[in-house]
Design a protein around this motif. Sequence first.
Motif, PDB file in Angstrom:
ATOM      1  N   UNK A 286       0.934  -1.451  -0.131  1.00  0.00           N
ATOM      2  CA  UNK A 286      -0.017   0.226  -0.070  1.00  0.00           C
ATOM      3  C   UNK A 286       0.849   1.521   0.038  1.00  0.00           C
ATOM      4  N   UNK A 287       2.183   1.214   0.867  1.00  0.00           N
ATOM      5  CA  UNK A 287       2.813   2.389   0.544  1.00  0.00           C
ATOM      6  C   UNK A 287       3.722   2.657  -0.635  1.00  0.00           C
ATOM      7  N   UNK A 288       4.250   1.758  -1.381  1.00  0.00           N
ATOM      8  CA  UNK A 288       4.973   1.433  -2.818  1.00  0.00           C
ATOM      9  C   UNK A 288       3.726   2.206  -3.342  1.00  0.00           C
ATOM     10  N   UNK A 289       2.189   1.621  -3.236  1.00  0.00           N
ATOM     11  CA  UNK A 289       1.741   2.055  -4.400  1.00  0.00           C
ATOM     12  C   UNK A 289       0.864   3.823  -3.985  1.00  0.00           C
ATOM     13  N   UNK A 290       1.236   4.141  -3.209  1.00  0.00           N
ATOM     14  CA  UNK A 290       0.412   5.656  -2.557  1.00  0.00           C
ATOM     15  C   UNK A 290       1.834   6.387  -3.653  1.00  0.00           C
ATOM     16  N   UNK A 291       2.677   5.569  -3.392  1.00  0.00           N
ATOM     17  CA  UNK A 291       3.973   6.587  -3.476  1.00  0.00           C
ATOM     18  C   UNK A 291       4.448   6.694  -5.120  1.00  0.00           C
ATOM     19  N   UNK A 292       3.807   5.433  -5.523  1.00  0.00           N
ATOM     20  CA  UNK A 292       4.165   5.184  -7.387  1.00  0.00           C
ATOM     21  C   UNK A 292       3.182   5.996  -7.937  1.00  0.00           C
ATOM     22  N   UNK A 293       1.764   6.228  -7.034  1.00  0.00           N
ATOM     23  CA  UNK A 293       1.051   6.924  -8.032  1.00  0.00           C
ATOM     24  C   UNK A 293       1.722   8.494  -8.089  1.00  0.00           C
ATOM     25  N   UNK A 294       1.869   8.949  -6.940  1.00  0.00           N
ATOM     26  CA  UNK A 294       2.205  10.476  -6.447  1.00  0.00           C
ATOM     27  C   UNK A 294       3.204  10.477  -8.252  1.00  0.00           C
ATOM     28  N   UNK A 295       4.266   9.938  -8.078  1.00  0.00           N
ATOM     29  CA  UNK A 295       5.214   9.377  -9.101  1.00  0.00           C
ATOM     30  C   UNK A 295       4.840   9.695 -10.502  1.00  0.00           C
ATOM     31  N   UNK A 296       3.857   9.056 -10.928  1.00  0.00           N
ATOM     32  CA  UNK A 296       3.215   8.618 -11.981  1.00  0.00           C
ATOM     33  C   UNK A 296       2.452  10.255 -12.010  1.00  0.00           C
ATOM     34  N   UNK A 297       2.453  10.459 -11.592  1.00  0.00           N
ATOM     35  CA  UNK A 297       1.358  11.540 -11.696  1.00  0.00           C
ATOM     36  C   UNK A 297       2.480  12.868 -11.195  1.00  0.00           C
ATOM     37  N   UNK A 298       3.103  13.162 -11.073  1.00  0.00           N
ATOM     38  CA  UNK A 298       4.604  13.370 -12.115  1.00  0.00           C
ATOM     39  C   UNK A 298       5.558  13.183 -12.790  1.00  0.00           C
ATOM     40  N   UNK A 299       5.076  12.677 -13.604  1.00  0.00           N
ATOM     41  CA  UNK A 299       6.258  11.677 -14.393  1.00  0.00           C
ATOM     42  C   UNK A 299       6.853  12.945 -15.430  1.00  0.00           C
ATOM     43  N   UNK A 300       6.653  13.880 -15.389  1.00  0.00           N
ATOM     44  CA  UNK A 300       7.836  15.316 -16.323  1.00  0.00           C
ATOM     45  C   UNK A 300       8.631  15.075 -15.400  1.00  0.00           C
ATOM     46  N   UNK A 301       8.504  15.294 -14.232  1.00  0.00           N
ATOM     47  CA  UNK A 301       9.146  15.810 -13.284  1.00  0.00           C
ATOM     48  C   UNK A 301      10.474  14.369 -12.994  1.00  0.00           C
ATOM     49  N   UNK A 302       9.380  13.274 -12.560  1.00  0.00           N
ATOM     50  CA  UNK A 302      10.620  12.010 -12.770  1.00  0.00           C
ATOM     51  C   UNK A 302      11.828  11.977 -13.538  1.00  0.00           C
ATOM     52  N   UNK A 303      10.957  12.072 -15.034  1.00  0.00           N
ATOM     53  CA  UNK A 303      12.078  11.964 -15.944  1.00  0.00           C
ATOM     54  C   UNK A 303      13.020  13.332 -16.031  1.00  0.00           C
ATOM     55  N   UNK A 304      12.754  14.447 -15.660  1.00  0.00           N
ATOM     56  CA  UNK A 304      13.831  15.221 -15.755  1.00  0.00           C
ATOM     57  C   UNK A 304      14.725  15.164 -14.097  1.00  0.00           C
ATOM     58  N   UNK A 305      14.434  14.800 -13.159  1.00  0.00           N
ATOM     59  CA  UNK A 305      14.905  14.127 -12.034  1.00  0.00           C
ATOM     60  C   UNK A 305      15.974  12.781 -12.571  1.00  0.00           C
ATOM     61  N   UNK A 306      15.811  12.432 -13.305  1.00  0.00           N
ATOM     62  CA  UNK A 306      16.285  11.092 -13.363  1.00  0.00           C
ATOM     63  C   UNK A 306      18.016  11.250 -14.735  1.00  0.00           C
ATOM     64  N   UNK A 307      17.007  12.114 -16.267  1.00  0.00           N
ATOM     65  CA  UNK A 307      18.526  13.317 -16.162  1.00  0.00           C
ATOM     66  C   UNK A 307      18.886  13.949 -16.025  1.00  0.00           C
ATOM     67  N   UNK A 308      18.740  14.155 -15.622  1.00  0.00           N
ATOM     68  CA  UNK A 308      19.570  14.956 -14.595  1.00  0.00           C
ATOM     69  C   UNK A 308      20.507  14.391 -13.661  1.00  0.00           C
ATOM     70  N   UNK A 309      20.192  13.327 -12.350  1.00  0.00           N
ATOM     71  CA  UNK A 309      20.370  12.494 -12.134  1.00  0.00           C
ATOM     72  C   UNK A 309      22.442  11.849 -13.011  1.00  0.00           C
TER      73      UNK A 309
END
Length: 335
Positions: A286-309
């Motif tokens: 449940x905790x993982x899914x909640x976190x995943x939903x947040x990440x998926x809601x901000x997919x663009x940010x996630x991608x940018x973050x990983x490009x930056x790292x």
Amino acid sequence: MEDRKTVLSCIQPTGHMHFGNYFGAVKNWVDLQEKYDCFYGVVDYHAMTMPYDPKKLRNNTWELIVNLLAVGIEPKNLFVQSLVPEHAELCWILNNFCSFGQVSRMTQFKDKSAQSTDKDNFISAGLFDYPVLQSADILIYRADYVPVGKDQEQHLELTRNIAQRFNNQVGKDYFVLPETLFTETPKIRSTADPARKMSKSAGEKHYINVFEDEKRMRKQIRSAVTDAGDTVEGEMSAGVDNLFELLKAAGKQDAHKSLMDDYHAGALKYVSLKDAVADALVEMSAGFKERKAELNANKKDVKNQIKASSYEIRKRAQQTVKEVKELAGLLNVRF
Ligand code: TRP
């Protein structure tokens, strides 16, 4: 902290993350972040070595990134291999510091080429070279420790041989000789067939996805095989043992203890054990899914973050390749 040792590990972007992957490897990666400088790669160049679908690879890569972040890998430690193309460049250089015979002895190649022959009868040269690319992944960051399972020990040995040979040839102790970091991690087996390990390749019922919906997860655990009729008198069956293992891995030590006491008293009801396991995994998920939903809601940010790292991590790789080219007698010009 200056004295932190460097840890590196990588994972191929194939399919879902199941509890076998999570408890057997990824959870350990998460924990190691506290003590070490960690580099974790999603190795899409490696994923091309077996017959694959180019239309799916990029999605699988992003999916795995989101999954890793959802379970607690820090974005700054995570990179995508193809965003650091120096891995491939170093691989080419390292190819010349190991022998054909040596690479031919890799058992993972023998296993995978046997599988590949069954499927499409196509064995790529990339599959043969896979362990040298893996050596490049490790040596490029001068990793001290590589947390992997026993099946990767031969690749680590090859990596040390390559590093040694390079150092000898160029007359400098340039590369760090990496060590395997063996951590006792639970080996989770398939609930549908406890004789085999939990894995995606065996088929749908043989693995439980970390992000599975609750109903299906409970159902899969409810139907876990507890006694396949091959139990040795006086020994716990593999299926029951696996359920206890899952309970412990999920951090439910108290429930584990009391159910184990029941078992030893001959009073264990399998359904109680299964319910306890299901509750534990559902809660964790449940905790993982909640976190995943947040990440998926901000997919663009996630991608940018990983490009930056990846960009930051790449700087380190570029520095190594620059020094290696220098030592190897190649040209180094900034255009
Ligand atoms: N070969 C590893 C596996 O099958 C994946 C991998 C690729 C890897 N490069 C790596 C693991 C570098 C550790 C370090 O699991």
